[in-house]
Every structure is written in structure tokens, then in C-alpha cells.
Scaffold this motif. Structure first.
Motif, PDB file in Angstrom:
ATOM      1  N   SER A 160      22.124  17.269 -56.167  1.00  0.00           N
ATOM      2  CA  SER A 160      20.877  16.571 -56.488  1.00  0.00           C
ATOM      3  C   SER A 160      21.187  15.355 -57.353  1.00  0.00           C
ATOM      4  CB  SER A 160      19.923  17.508 -57.249  1.00  0.00           C
ATOM      5  OG  SER A 160      18.749  16.819 -57.626  1.00  0.00           O
ATOM      6  N   PRO A 161      20.601  14.199 -56.994  1.00  0.00           N
ATOM      7  CA  PRO A 161      19.607  13.930 -55.961  1.00  0.00           C
ATOM      8  C   PRO A 161      20.139  14.223 -54.564  1.00  0.00           C
ATOM      9  CG  PRO A 161      19.768  12.098 -57.514  1.00  0.00           C
ATOM     10  CD  PRO A 161      20.939  12.989 -57.771  1.00  0.00           C
ATOM     11  N   SER A 162      19.229  14.706 -53.682  1.00  0.00           N
ATOM     12  CA  SER A 162      19.631  15.174 -52.368  1.00  0.00           C
ATOM     13  C   SER A 162      19.137  14.258 -51.256  1.00  0.00           C
ATOM     14  CB  SER A 162      19.073  16.582 -52.138  1.00  0.00           C
ATOM     15  OG  SER A 162      19.315  17.009 -50.826  1.00  0.00           O
ATOM     16  N   THR A 163      19.959  14.116 -50.250  1.00  0.00           N
ATOM     17  CA  THR A 163      19.544  13.355 -49.054  1.00  0.00           C
ATOM     18  C   THR A 163      18.640  14.191 -48.164  1.00  0.00           C
ATOM     19  OG1 THR A 163      21.547  14.085 -47.891  1.00  0.00           O
ATOM     20  CG2 THR A 163      21.651  11.966 -49.056  1.00  0.00           C
ATOM     21  N   HIS A 164      18.421  15.472 -48.510  1.00  0.00           N
ATOM     22  CA  HIS A 164      17.584  16.350 -47.703  1.00  0.00           C
ATOM     23  C   HIS A 164      16.117  16.311 -48.101  1.00  0.00           C
ATOM     24  CE1 HIS A 164      21.589  17.983 -46.835  1.00  0.00           C
ATOM     25  NE2 HIS A 164      21.065  18.507 -45.761  1.00  0.00           N
ATOM     26  N   THR A 165      15.783  15.559 -49.154  1.00  0.00           N
ATOM     27  CA  THR A 165      14.391  15.474 -49.594  1.00  0.00           C
ATOM     28  C   THR A 165      13.982  14.021 -49.735  1.00  0.00           C
ATOM     29  OG1 THR A 165      14.906  15.445 -51.966  1.00  0.00           O
ATOM     30  CG2 THR A 165      14.658  17.613 -50.915  1.00  0.00           C
ATOM     31  N   ALA A 166      12.679  13.776 -49.636  1.00  0.00           N
ATOM     32  CA  ALA A 166      12.162  12.408 -49.767  1.00  0.00           C
ATOM     33  C   ALA A 166      12.375  11.886 -51.181  1.00  0.00           C
ATOM     34  CB  ALA A 166      10.680  12.380 -49.399  1.00  0.00           C
ATOM     35  N   ILE A 167      12.131  12.744 -52.193  1.00  0.00           N
ATOM     36  CA  ILE A 167      12.305  12.287 -53.568  1.00  0.00           C
ATOM     37  C   ILE A 167      13.771  11.995 -53.853  1.00  0.00           C
ATOM     38  CG2 ILE A 167      12.383  14.685 -54.401  1.00  0.00           C
ATOM     39  CD1 ILE A 167      11.193  11.567 -56.357  1.00  0.00           C
ATOM     40  N   GLY A 168      14.667  12.829 -53.310  1.00  0.00           N
ATOM     41  CA  GLY A 168      16.089  12.593 -53.512  1.00  0.00           C
ATOM     42  C   GLY A 168      16.551  11.289 -52.886  1.00  0.00           C
ATOM     43  N   ARG A 169      16.092  11.032 -51.653  1.00  0.00           N
ATOM     44  CA  ARG A 169      16.467   9.780 -50.974  1.00  0.00           C
ATOM     45  C   ARG A 169      15.929   8.570 -51.729  1.00  0.00           C
ATOM     46  NH1 ARG A 169      15.361  13.182 -46.502  1.00  0.00           N
ATOM     47  NH2 ARG A 169      13.222  12.406 -46.360  1.00  0.00           N
ATOM     48  N   ARG A 170      14.721   8.709 -52.284  1.00  0.00           N
ATOM     49  CA  ARG A 170      14.147   7.588 -53.042  1.00  0.00           C
ATOM     50  C   ARG A 170      14.966   7.296 -54.296  1.00  0.00           C
ATOM     51  NH1 ARG A 170       8.772   8.684 -56.051  1.00  0.00           N
ATOM     52  NH2 ARG A 170      10.186   8.829 -57.841  1.00  0.00           N
ATOM     53  N   ILE A 171      15.356   8.348 -55.012  1.00  0.00           N
ATOM     54  CA  ILE A 171      16.152   8.164 -56.226  1.00  0.00           C
ATOM     55  C   ILE A 171      17.500   7.524 -55.889  1.00  0.00           C
ATOM     56  CG2 ILE A 171      17.369   9.392 -58.072  1.00  0.00           C
ATOM     57  CD1 ILE A 171      15.056  11.453 -58.000  1.00  0.00           C
ATOM     58  N   LEU A 172      18.128   7.995 -54.815  1.00  0.00           N
ATOM     59  CA  LEU A 172      19.434   7.460 -54.433  1.00  0.00           C
ATOM     60  C   LEU A 172      19.336   6.026 -53.944  1.00  0.00           C
ATOM     61  CD1 LEU A 172      20.940  10.595 -52.663  1.00  0.00           C
ATOM     62  CD2 LEU A 172      21.687   9.583 -54.828  1.00  0.00           C
ATOM     63  N   GLN A 173      18.216   5.680 -53.340  1.00  0.00           N
ATOM     64  CA  GLN A 173      18.031   4.299 -52.912  1.00  0.00           C
ATOM     65  C   GLN A 173      17.917   3.371 -54.117  1.00  0.00           C
ATOM     66  OE1 GLN A 173      14.528   3.595 -50.522  1.00  0.00           O
ATOM     67  NE2 GLN A 173      15.315   1.687 -49.702  1.00  0.00           N
ATOM     68  N   GLU A 174      17.227   3.844 -55.156  1.00  0.00           N
ATOM     69  CA  GLU A 174      17.049   3.036 -56.361  1.00  0.00           C
ATOM     70  C   GLU A 174      18.306   3.039 -57.234  1.00  0.00           C
ATOM     71  OE1 GLU A 174      13.684   4.823 -58.196  1.00  0.00           O
ATOM     72  OE2 GLU A 174      12.240   4.045 -56.726  1.00  0.00           O
ATOM     73  N   ALA A 175      19.041   4.158 -57.234  1.00  0.00           N
ATOM     74  CA  ALA A 175      20.243   4.277 -58.071  1.00  0.00           C
ATOM     75  C   ALA A 175      21.284   5.089 -57.315  1.00  0.00           C
ATOM     76  CB  ALA A 175      19.907   4.934 -59.404  1.00  0.00           C
ATOM     77  N   PRO A 176      22.060   4.460 -56.432  1.00  0.00           N
ATOM     78  CA  PRO A 176      23.014   5.189 -55.582  1.00  0.00           C
ATOM     79  C   PRO A 176      24.017   6.044 -56.362  1.00  0.00           C
ATOM     80  CG  PRO A 176      22.749   2.935 -54.814  1.00  0.00           C
ATOM     81  CD  PRO A 176      22.038   3.020 -56.132  1.00  0.00           C
ATOM     82  N   SER A 177      24.349   5.679 -57.584  1.00  0.00           N
ATOM     83  CA  SER A 177      25.330   6.439 -58.364  1.00  0.00           C
ATOM     84  C   SER A 177      24.669   7.371 -59.376  1.00  0.00           C
ATOM     85  CB  SER A 177      26.276   5.479 -59.092  1.00  0.00           C
ATOM     86  OG  SER A 177      25.552   4.640 -59.982  1.00  0.00           O
ATOM     87  N   HIS A 178      23.396   7.688 -59.180  1.00  0.00           N
ATOM     88  CA  HIS A 178      22.679   8.561 -60.117  1.00  0.00           C
ATOM     89  C   HIS A 178      23.435   9.882 -60.273  1.00  0.00           C
ATOM     90  CE1 HIS A 178      19.531  10.756 -62.141  1.00  0.00           C
ATOM     91  NE2 HIS A 178      18.721   9.717 -62.099  1.00  0.00           N
ATOM     92  N   PRO A 179      23.743  10.301 -61.519  1.00  0.00           N
ATOM     93  CA  PRO A 179      24.518  11.538 -61.718  1.00  0.00           C
ATOM     94  C   PRO A 179      23.714  12.807 -61.510  1.00  0.00           C
ATOM     95  CG  PRO A 179      23.895  10.623 -63.837  1.00  0.00           C
ATOM     96  CD  PRO A 179      23.463   9.616 -62.800  1.00  0.00           C
ATOM     97  N   GLY A 180      22.394  12.659 -61.382  1.00  0.00           N
ATOM     98  CA  GLY A 180      21.537  13.828 -61.276  1.00  0.00           C
ATOM     99  C   GLY A 180      21.149  14.382 -62.633  1.00  0.00           C
TER     100      GLY A 180
END
Length: 423
Positions: A171-191
Motif C-alpha cells: 500500500s498504496p496499491s494498484t488494485h484500488t482506486a484510492i491507491g492508484r490516485r495516491i501513486l499517480q500524485e506521488a509515485p514514490s509514496h512510502p505508504g
């Protein structure tokens, strides 16, 4: 072993603040879909004592309850202290953590309701391990979203979960909409626990037969964890001949504080004595990576980033806060629970924060004196206890100090090595 959980909500120093449930759907509506009904009822129960189902009692006994209360004689001699230091040994449970106490109970209620899958989040992995084991022993599937940086730092916890058949995702996960949104805004987010909670609840909403299990932050979890404080009271009195709260002695109950479940489980059964005039003190040890109780602002906020949980009044670093990727995954959340925050606000609970190195040095000292290796989170509580003992010696007091050894550190050796030895 206790046969009833103790509901200490009636012993709080004031009413719980109202929650703000303004989402569409509301958090209450979401909870009704993803949480077993029995757990929802426990979350708002006004019964003081709640019977533990006999299958849960038997299961907990098989797992090793009651856990030992260990007198740290060698540590005391090393410190030259007059304090009497005890460790409540939750690290001896099969998953190495107190988290199993509520995982077993929640899995039982989910199975009784006919749920087929348990979905949850985990920070350092101790909660995920407990859910994975409870799911397997209940004949259920498990799906676990683990904070990405912790998953990378502690791969053996992932291996344990997967050996039990659990599906583990970063997490953040590519399997959820919220996870994909977070990764789009911050690709290196540590979770963080905030991202993982969001991933897990979104996933649970997509599967009507799934149950979302909460590892902390809720009254139902604190209720299940009162086994800790109840056992301590009985063990101190019957085995060690100690009474807590003797006037002028400065007795302390000490635990680390992330979501607050081990802390509240330890101190909850003792809140009534404190309110009645007992000289008993409660201390929360947190990480400087997310110092909510010591540096946060008392404000409304959510514990997740996806808007699935209600806004609660608590000490917060703000929803935009991204904790650094250190080795104390269980303490890395941006918003503290309403109940823990209330205790802090009303002066019932004291709090201290330690940086990672200081905490792990305390963990190393405990290993070198008592032969016990605790998880980084629990090492924060040890560090706090060392300070309490030093101050007591300076004040010529000889208190009883009970430290919750909330987790084993054997799967955290890489973190200990990187911080203390890899120079």
C-alpha cells in the motif's frame, strides 16, 4: 485467564467527542456493510463486562494466554534502580504480538456471520500476521494491504502471511482506486497506515462476503485488548504480591502508542482506580516519525486518506503528513484515535516521543540484560520506562513500572542492524 472483556468507556474522564460523519455514503453505512454486526454492537455497548465466547476463550488459551509477567531483575541491577520493572510478555504469542487477542475474536464473529474473507491493513506486519493465522484457523481467506516501506523492510512478515495462504499487497496499491490516485500524485509514496486503511476498506466494499477487520483505533479493539490490563492486575497481586497505585510511589503503566490498542488494553481496566484517587500514572511512548500526542494539533480528521472513516477529534499531524519510512511501522500514522486523544487532553495520559535510534538502543539494552528482543515499537516503551526509573531514583521513589512488551523483534533484526550496527 479472564472470561470477560472489560468495557471501560464508562470510566473515561469525559464523554467521547461527537464524530463527523459527512461522507456519501456515510462511514456508518460503510461499517454496516464491511463489519460483522456483533462487532458493531460491541463498538457502542454500554455493558461493563462482556462475556468472551467459549470458543474464543479456548483458542486464546491454546495460543498461550495468560501471557507471563516477567520481573526484569537484571535490567534493574544494570540500572542500579530501586524501581521494580515488569514486562508483560505479549511477544510470546504464536505471531509474536498482542494483536492476536483481537484477531481471534474478530475472525470468530466474521465466521459466525458467514463471511468468507477477511480484509485488513497492516503497518509493521504484526497485525497482518495475526489476521492471517486467525483466518486460516477459521477456514477463511485473508487479504492484507501492508504499508509499502514496511513490506520492503520486513519481508519475512510477508512470507509468514503467505505461508498461511494470505494474499499480501503493498500500500498504496494498484488494485484500488484510492491507491492508484495516491501513486499517480506521488509515485514514490512510502505508504502509511492511512493509505493501507483506505485500500483495505475500498477492497472490502467490493466484496459483499468479505469482512473488514480493524487492528486498532476503535472501542471494540480496545475492549478485546483489556485482557492485558486484567491479567496484569491479577498477576501483580497473586504472583508478585504487588498493589498498583500506592500513594507517593509513582507507579507507571507504560506502552507504545500507534493506534492505541495495546496502550488502552493495558490501562483501560485501571482507569476507574485512577479516577478514584489511585496514584497510578499512564505513559504513552510514540515515535518522533509521527509525534501526534506530543506535537500534534487537537483537531478533527480522518485516520484514512480515502474518506471511508468518519472525522474524529484527536491529535493530528494533518492528512497531508507523510511519515518518514523508518522501522517503526506500527507507530506511523498521521491522526491519533479519539479515545487516546481524550485521555491525553484531560491529563490522564502522559506522552513522550523517541527517535528511532534511542528506542532501538533501549531494545538492545533489554536484549543484553534480560535476553528479550522486542519489536521496534515495543522498544519505545522500554525507552520510556528507563526514563521513568531514572527520574524515580532522582526523587528517591521506588515505583512499580509495568512495560507492555507488545511484540517480538526477531523479524526486525534487519532494522536493528541498519540503525545500530551498519555504520
Amino acid at each position: 485467564m479472564p472470561t470477560h472483556w472489560y468495557n471501560f468507556l464508562g470510566d473515561l474522564p469525559g464523554p467521547m467527542p461527537e464524530v463527523r460523519d459527512l461522507g456519501t455514503p456515510t462511514a456508518a453505512e460503510i461499517a454496516a456493510k464491511v463489519r460483522p454486526r456483533a462487532l458493531i454492537e460491541q463498538n457502542g455497548s454500554d455493558e461493563q463486562w462482556i462475556a468472551i465466547p467459549e470458543p474464543v476463550v479456548e483458542w486464546l488459551r491454546q495460543c498461550g494466554r495468560p501471557t507471563p509477567l516477567h520481573r526484569a531483575h537484571r535490567l534493574e541491577r544494570h540500572l542500579g534502580t530501586g524501581a521494580r520493572i515488569y514486562l508483560k510478555r505479549e511477544d510470546v504469542l504464536p505471531t509474536g504480538s498482542f494483536k492476536l487477542n483481537t484477531a481471534i475474536a474478530q475472525a470468530y464473529y466474521a465466521a459466525q456471520e458467514g463471511r468468507t474473507t477477511l480484509i485488513t491493513e497492516t503497518g509493521a506486519g504484526q497485525w497482518g500476521m495475526s489476521v492471517a493465522l486467525a483466518a486460516k484457523m477459521s477456514g477463511l481467506r485473508a487479504e492484507i494491504f501492508m504499508v509499502k516501506c514496511s513490506l520492503e523492510q520486513k519481508p519475512y512478515r510477508r512470507h509468514y502471511m503467505e505461508l498461511l495462504g494470505a494474499e499480501v499487497r503493498p500500500s498504496p496499491s494498484t488494485h484500488t482506486a484510492i491507491g492508484r490516485r495516491i501513486l499517480q500524485e506521488a509515485p514514490s509514496h512510502p505508504g502509511s497506515l492511512g493509505t493501507a486503511i483506505s485500500d483495505a476498506i475500498e477492497r472490502a466494499l467490493e466484496h459483499p462476503s468479505a469482512a473488514y477487520l480493524a487492528g486498532s483505533g476503535m472501542p471494540l479493539v480496545y475492549l478485546h485488548q483489556t485482557l492485558l490490563g486484567l491479567e496484569v492486575a491479577q498477576q501483580l497481586k497473586e504472583i508478585h504480591g504487588e498493589d498498583l497505585g500506592v500513594e507517593g510511589r509513582g507507579d507507571h503503566l507504560v506502552a507504545c502508542s500507534g493506534g492505541g490498542s495495546n496502550l488502552c488494553g493495558l490501562i483501560g481496566p485501571h482507569l476507574r482506580a485512577r479516577a478514584g484517587g489511585s496514584d497510578l500514572r499512564f505513559l504513552a511512548a510514540e515515535s518522533t516519525a509521527a509525534p501526534r500526542l506530543t506535537r500534534g494539533v487537537y483537531r478533527y480528521g480522518r485516520t484514512d486518506l480515502g474518506g471511508f472513516t468518519p472525522e474524529v477529534l484527536g491529535y493530528s499531524m494533518g492528512e497531508s503528513f507523510v511519515p518518514p519510512p523508518n522501522h517503526v511501522g506500527g507507530l506511523r500514522n498521521h491522526h491519533s484515535s479519539a479515545l487516546v486523544s481524550l485521555l491525553r487532553r484531560e491529563g490522564v495520559l502522559d506522552a513522550v516521543a523517541f527517535d528511532e535510534r534511542t528506542a532501538l538502543e533501549a531494545g538492545r539494552l533489554l536484549l543484553q540484560t534480560e535476553g528479550l528482543l522486542l519489536a521496534p515499537e515495543a522498544a519505545h516503551a522500554v525507552a520510556a520506562a528507563l526514563d521513568v526509573a531514572a527520574k524515580a531514583d532522582a526523587d528517591n521513589r521506588e515505583p512499580v513500572i509495568v512495560v507492555l512488551a507488545s511484540g517480538s523483534g526477531f523479524l526486525d533484526l534487519q532494522g536493528y542492524h541498519e540503525v545500530l550496527l551498519d555504520t
